[in-house]
Design an enzyme around this catalytic site. Structure first.
Site, PDB file in Angstrom:
ATOM      1  N   ASN A  47     -18.384  62.835  14.802  1.00  0.00           N
ATOM      2  CA  ASN A  47     -17.938  61.911  13.759  1.00  0.00           C
ATOM      3  C   ASN A  47     -19.183  61.151  13.313  1.00  0.00           C
ATOM      4  OD1 ASN A  47     -16.932  59.788  12.239  1.00  0.00           O
ATOM      5  ND2 ASN A  47     -15.324  59.228  13.704  1.00  0.00           N
ATOM      6  N   ARG A  98     -15.809  65.540  11.551  1.00  0.00           N
ATOM      7  CA  ARG A  98     -15.073  64.689  10.630  1.00  0.00           C
ATOM      8  C   ARG A  98     -15.811  64.712   9.296  1.00  0.00           C
ATOM      9  NH1 ARG A  98     -15.059  58.186  10.051  1.00  0.00           N
ATOM     10  NH2 ARG A  98     -13.396  58.061   8.509  1.00  0.00           N
ATOM     11  N   HIS A 155      -9.150  58.190   6.158  1.00  0.00           N
ATOM     12  CA  HIS A 155      -8.664  57.950   7.527  1.00  0.00           C
ATOM     13  C   HIS A 155      -7.407  58.773   7.816  1.00  0.00           C
ATOM     14  CE1 HIS A 155     -10.519  53.673   7.063  1.00  0.00           C
ATOM     15  NE2 HIS A 155     -11.350  54.390   7.820  1.00  0.00           N
ATOM     16  N   ARG A 186     -16.727  46.046   2.822  1.00  0.00           N
ATOM     17  CA  ARG A 186     -16.206  46.504   1.518  1.00  0.00           C
ATOM     18  C   ARG A 186     -15.137  45.549   1.007  1.00  0.00           C
ATOM     19  NH1 ARG A 186     -14.832  52.406   3.687  1.00  0.00           N
ATOM     20  NH2 ARG A 186     -16.289  52.057   5.395  1.00  0.00           N
ATOM     21  N   GLU A 226      -8.960  59.950  16.686  1.00  0.00           N
ATOM     22  CA  GLU A 226      -9.354  60.897  15.641  1.00  0.00           C
ATOM     23  C   GLU A 226     -10.044  62.111  16.241  1.00  0.00           C
ATOM     24  OE1 GLU A 226     -11.123  57.319  13.835  1.00  0.00           O
ATOM     25  OE2 GLU A 226     -10.883  58.336  11.923  1.00  0.00           O
TER      26      GLU A 226
HETATM   27  C1  LIG Z   1     -13.328  56.432   5.214  1.00  0.00           C
HETATM   28  C2  LIG Z   1     -13.795  55.264   5.995  1.00  0.00           C
HETATM   29  O1  LIG Z   1     -13.708  54.153   5.534  1.00  0.00           O
HETATM   30  O2  LIG Z   1     -14.270  55.513   7.221  1.00  0.00           O
HETATM   31  P1  LIG Z   1     -14.909  54.448   8.246  1.00  0.00           P
HETATM   32  O3  LIG Z   1     -13.832  53.480   8.597  1.00  0.00           O
HETATM   33  O4  LIG Z   1     -15.327  55.297   9.413  1.00  0.00           O
HETATM   34  O5  LIG Z   1     -16.044  53.791   7.531  1.00  0.00           O
HETATM   35 MG   LIG Z   2     -13.170  54.760  12.980  1.00  0.00          MG
END
Ligand SMILES: CC(=O)OP(=O)(O)O
Ligand SMILES: [Mg+2]
Ligand SMILES: Nc1ncnc2c1ncn2[C@@H]1O[C@H](COP(=O)(O)OP(=O)(O)O)[C@@H](O)[C@H]1O
Length: 402
Positions: free
Chosen positions: A11, A93, A182, A243, A386
């Protein structure tokens, strides 16, 4: 076909690689580990062999290639190296699979090129995933490399949930729609929730809240995803570590035209310098909870903003599903931050959602119910896995192909 019974799962994140070597005969972990802060001076590799004490290596890993070479050395030191004939496949992944990849896929040059074409819509993730595949392929060119996509589980969303209400021709030309991410976690956790409740996944409606560094919610009806909070890219939806989640697209125009920021600067702002980090300077929920307990106003605001967004999605997906049997909290924050779970569900008794403070306070690595007996909706903490899900899907594909 390989007679191996083990799968190595990679991953690869933007600055980290998580890995697990899994024996598929019984699902046991032969080794697991993490390389973090790749590309920074203070890199760290933590490797945990089965039954043994964990080993920590502090050094600089200039890139993902260097990190994976060190992982290969750690595995070899345990006698379960990459050259082992017992290895059946390497599962990867891959975050964005676009419209095409809705199932686990054997990677060849053409598949890799398509994953590369999707980099603009998963700029934080797909480049690292590609590097992981390339390095693994160089180390074991004879082994099947299997990509398992974050987007795959969400491919069942009805069109009205997947579409943005923008000009259809423009959207179709550029393949602009909601893909969701996810998915491997949402799939695993929705099934594990059914198992915890002793129910058939086909008859259970679940809201899954995956709260990690990235965070997303999904509405799963009878085992099938009907809506999810992330969109074309993993930027939409919940407030995340760095984010923003949902913002008015007008914010982008304004920051560009009036604020004078370039598109790349705004991309960086919303993906890397927003969310909890942007609100209070920390993206670790532990730190935010500690600071807000000490009365730090910025940390408190970050916590409240995070929880408020979460509550909106819980309410939204309640309405989407009509009947909700369970709400499952998962990933780093969901599994560990009892105050987040308490705040996200507070005052929802009218909706049949209640949480027992004592059950919520229990710390455990096991799936567990945190709602009282009388709660119409079962609220649960369900650790995600995961890596196991990826290994199972990869192994199944190798066998189907053989
Ligand atoms: C798609 C995504 O946000 O993955 P991660 O939480 O691993 O940054
Ligand atoms: Mg994670
Ligand atoms: N004990 C804890 N209490 C609160 N939050 C935690 C705890 N442990 C981890 N976290 C949070 O989990 C997040 C990471 O989640 P994780 O699922 O491991 O992320 P990812 O897999 O996306 O890298 C971090 O932001 C951290 O704040």
């Amino acid at each position: 076909m390989s007679t191996g019974t083990r799968v190595l799962v990679l991953n690869a994140g933007s600055s980290s690689v998580k890995y697990q070597l899994i024996e598929m005969l019984d699902g046991s972990r032969l080794a697991a580990g993490l390389v973090e802060r790749i590309g920074e001076p203070n890199g760290r590799l933590v490797h945990t062999p089965r039954g043994g004490p964990r080993r920590e290596t502090l050094q600089t890993f200039p890139d993902h290639g260097a990190a994976l070479k060190s992982v290969a050395e750690e595995l070899a030191a345990d006698g379960v190296g990459l050259d082992s004939p017992e290895l059946a496949a390497i599962g990867h992944r891959v975050v964005h699979g676009g419209l095409r990849f809705t199932a686990p896929t054997l990677v060849d040059d053409e598949v890799l090129a398509e994953i590369r074409r999707l980099v603009p819509v998963a700029p934080l993730h797909n480049p690292a995933n590609i590097t992981g595949i390339e390095v693994a392929r160089a180390l074991r060119p004879d082994l099947p490399q299997i990509a398992v996509f974050d987007t795959a589980f969400h491919a069942t969303m009805p069109e009205y949930a997947a579409r943005y209400a923008i000009d259809r021709a423009v959207a179709d030309e550029h393949r602009v729609r909601r893909y969701g991410f996810h998915g491997t976690s949402h799939q695993y956790v929705s099934r594990a929730t059914a198992a915890l409740l002793g129910r058939d996944p086909a008859e259970l409606n679940v809201i899954v809240l995956h709260l990690g560094n990235g965070a997303s919610a999904s509405a799963v009806a009878g085992g099938v995803c009907v809506d999810t909070s992330m969109g074309l890219t993993p930027l939409e939806g919940l407030v995340m570590g760095t984010r923003s989640g949902d913002v008015d697209p007008g914010v982008v125009f304004h920051l560009h035209r009036v604020g004078g920021l370039t598109i790349d600067q705004i991309d960086d702002l919303l993906n890397r310098r927003s969310g909890l980090l942007g609100l209070c300077g920390d993206n670790d929920m532990r730190e935010i909870m500690r600071r807000s307990e000490e009365g730090d106003a910025a940390a408190r605001l970050a916590f409240d903003t995070y929880v408020h967004r979460l509550r909106k999605y819980i309410g939204g997906y309640y309405a989407v599903l009509g009947r909700v049997d369970a709400i499952a909290f998962t990933a780093g924050v969901g599994e560990n931050a009892a105050p987040v779970r308490a705040a996200a569900t507070a005052g929802l008794d009218q909706l049949g959602i209640s949480v027992d403070p004592e059950l919520n306070a229990v710390r455990s690595g096991e799936a567990r119910v945190i709602s009282p007996e009388y709660s119409r909706v079962t609220v649960a903490v369900v650790p995600t896995d995961e890596e196991l899900e990826i290994a199972q899907q990869a192994f199944a594909l190798v066998h189907a192909a053989g």
